[in-house]
Design a protein around this motif. Structure first.
Motif, mmCIF file in Angstrom:
data_model
loop_
_atom_site.group_PDB
_atom_site.id
_atom_site.type_symbol
_atom_site.label_atom_id
_atom_site.label_comp_id
_atom_site.label_asym_id
_atom_site.label_seq_id
_atom_site.Cartn_x
_atom_site.Cartn_y
_atom_site.Cartn_z
ATOM 1 N N ALA A 1 62.153 -2.138 -26.299
ATOM 2 C CA ALA A 1 62.195 -1.332 -27.526
ATOM 3 C C ALA A 1 62.870 0.011 -27.271
ATOM 4 C CB ALA A 1 60.784 -1.134 -28.080
ATOM 5 N N LEU A 2 62.552 0.647 -26.141
ATOM 6 C CA LEU A 2 63.183 1.935 -25.802
ATOM 7 C C LEU A 2 64.681 1.771 -25.577
ATOM 8 C CD1 LEU A 2 60.492 3.503 -23.456
ATOM 9 C CD2 LEU A 2 61.191 4.342 -25.714
ATOM 10 N N HIS A 3 65.056 0.710 -24.852
ATOM 11 C CA HIS A 3 66.476 0.458 -24.574
ATOM 12 C C HIS A 3 67.233 0.176 -25.870
ATOM 13 C CE1 HIS A 3 70.069 -0.965 -22.535
ATOM 14 N NE2 HIS A 3 70.067 -1.966 -23.398
ATOM 15 N N LEU A 4 66.682 -0.716 -26.692
ATOM 16 C CA LEU A 4 67.334 -1.075 -27.937
ATOM 17 C C LEU A 4 67.468 0.144 -28.849
ATOM 18 C CD1 LEU A 4 67.019 -4.327 -29.802
ATOM 19 C CD2 LEU A 4 66.831 -2.248 -31.119
ATOM 20 N N THR B 1 63.996 4.206 -44.190
ATOM 21 C CA THR B 1 64.466 5.198 -43.216
ATOM 22 C C THR B 1 63.429 5.422 -42.122
ATOM 23 O OG1 THR B 1 65.719 6.279 -44.967
ATOM 24 C CG2 THR B 1 65.378 7.544 -42.962
ATOM 25 N N GLU B 2 62.155 5.447 -42.499
ATOM 26 C CA GLU B 2 61.072 5.648 -41.517
ATOM 27 C C GLU B 2 61.037 4.501 -40.509
ATOM 28 O OE1 GLU B 2 60.576 5.666 -44.875
ATOM 29 O OE2 GLU B 2 60.458 7.835 -45.141
ATOM 30 N N VAL B 3 61.261 3.290 -40.997
ATOM 31 C CA VAL B 3 61.264 2.121 -40.112
ATOM 32 C C VAL B 3 62.431 2.219 -39.142
ATOM 33 C CG1 VAL B 3 61.541 -0.399 -40.024
ATOM 34 C CG2 VAL B 3 60.043 0.641 -41.745
ATOM 35 N N TYR B 4 63.595 2.587 -39.654
ATOM 36 C CA TYR B 4 64.749 2.719 -38.774
ATOM 37 C C TYR B 4 64.512 3.808 -37.726
ATOM 38 C CZ TYR B 4 69.341 3.146 -36.841
ATOM 39 O OH TYR B 4 70.386 3.183 -35.946
ATOM 40 N N GLY B 5 63.895 4.903 -38.135
ATOM 41 C CA GLY B 5 63.582 5.979 -37.193
ATOM 42 C C GLY B 5 62.656 5.494 -36.084
ATOM 43 N N ARG B 6 61.656 4.703 -36.446
ATOM 44 C CA ARG B 6 60.745 4.144 -35.437
ATOM 45 C C ARG B 6 61.504 3.235 -34.478
ATOM 46 N NH1 ARG B 6 56.454 1.049 -38.427
ATOM 47 N NH2 ARG B 6 55.902 0.423 -36.317
ATOM 48 N N LEU B 7 62.465 2.483 -35.008
ATOM 49 C CA LEU B 7 63.264 1.589 -34.171
ATOM 50 C C LEU B 7 64.060 2.402 -33.159
ATOM 51 C CD1 LEU B 7 65.104 -1.531 -35.229
ATOM 52 C CD2 LEU B 7 66.398 0.210 -34.024
ATOM 53 N N ARG C 1 63.449 5.370 -32.011
ATOM 54 C CA ARG C 1 62.559 6.040 -31.050
ATOM 55 C C ARG C 1 61.927 5.050 -30.068
ATOM 56 N NH1 ARG C 1 61.354 8.581 -35.778
ATOM 57 N NH2 ARG C 1 59.396 7.470 -36.066
ATOM 58 N N GLY C 2 62.161 3.760 -30.266
ATOM 59 C CA GLY C 2 61.603 2.760 -29.361
ATOM 60 C C GLY C 2 60.164 2.432 -29.656
ATOM 61 N N ASN C 3 59.715 2.693 -30.871
ATOM 62 C CA ASN C 3 58.329 2.410 -31.245
ATOM 63 C C ASN C 3 58.139 1.028 -31.853
ATOM 64 O OD1 ASN C 3 57.566 4.937 -30.382
ATOM 65 N ND2 ASN C 3 57.798 5.862 -32.393
ATOM 66 N N MET C 4 59.228 0.289 -32.030
ATOM 67 C CA MET C 4 59.109 -1.046 -32.598
ATOM 68 C C MET C 4 60.338 -1.864 -32.241
ATOM 69 S SD MET C 4 60.169 -0.685 -36.613
ATOM 70 C CE MET C 4 60.509 -2.413 -36.746
ATOM 71 N N LEU C 5 60.168 -3.171 -32.310
ATOM 72 C CA LEU C 5 61.289 -4.083 -32.135
ATOM 73 C C LEU C 5 61.604 -4.711 -33.485
ATOM 74 C CD1 LEU C 5 60.335 -5.881 -28.804
ATOM 75 C CD2 LEU C 5 62.314 -4.418 -29.208
ATOM 76 N N PRO C 6 62.877 -4.858 -33.802
ATOM 77 C CA PRO C 6 63.217 -5.474 -35.085
ATOM 78 C C PRO C 6 63.034 -6.993 -35.024
ATOM 79 C CG PRO C 6 65.213 -5.016 -33.859
ATOM 80 C CD PRO C 6 64.065 -4.447 -33.057
ATOM 81 N N SER C 7 62.862 -7.588 -36.189
ATOM 82 C CA SER C 7 62.855 -9.049 -36.254
ATOM 83 C C SER C 7 64.278 -9.526 -35.976
ATOM 84 C CB SER C 7 62.401 -9.516 -37.638
ATOM 85 O OG SER C 7 63.366 -9.119 -38.615
#
Length: 139
Positions: free
Chosen positions: A12-15, A41-47, A49-55
């Protein structure tokens, strides 16, 4: 927040870092990138920051929106494994005798496995029991 497996966290951090670089190269804001991908936008920001992985479908839209191949996003653009992929071999730090025993145990049928579990439990000292010390015997 739910606990994330350490390999997933590294990925997640790398992506996120790679997505941030690709977005910057494309000259987009987070809001613009999120709109093109079809996420908040909040979801993209979390992505980023490495806080989530996208489907997988979101990853595909991300690649199209940022005009980037998925391989660099996932770290597969070089001949060496990506940093997020730790190639830990389960049990590599265990003694050979334990690894041999585990290979044998994996071949057991459920009933045999239950019997072995009972025997192993019986071999362990009970909680609070004193372990006898070895004494020297005269020959």
């Amino acid at each position: 927040m739910a606990q994330v497996h350490k390999t997933q966290a590294k990925l997640a951090l790398h992506l996120g870092a790679m997505a941030r670089e690709a977005r910057a190269r494309a000259g987009l804001t987070q809001e613009e990138a999120a709109e093109r991908i079809g996420v908040a936008t909040e979801v993209y920001g979390r992505l980023e920051r490495g806080n989530m992985l996208p489907s997988l479908p979101t990853l595909m839209r991300l690649c199209r929106a940022l005009a980037v191949d998925a391989n660099p996003l996932l770290g597969f653009s070089s001949s060496t494994p990506p940093a997020w992929l730790s190639l830990e071999i389960p049990g590599e730090d265990e003694p050979p005798a334990v690894r041999r025993l585990l290979r044998t145990v994996r071949k057991l049928k459920p009933r045999q496995l239950a019997a072995l579990s009972n025997v192993a439990s019986a071999l362990l000292p009970s909680p609070g029991a004193r372990v006898p010390r070895k004494t020297k015997h005269a020959s």
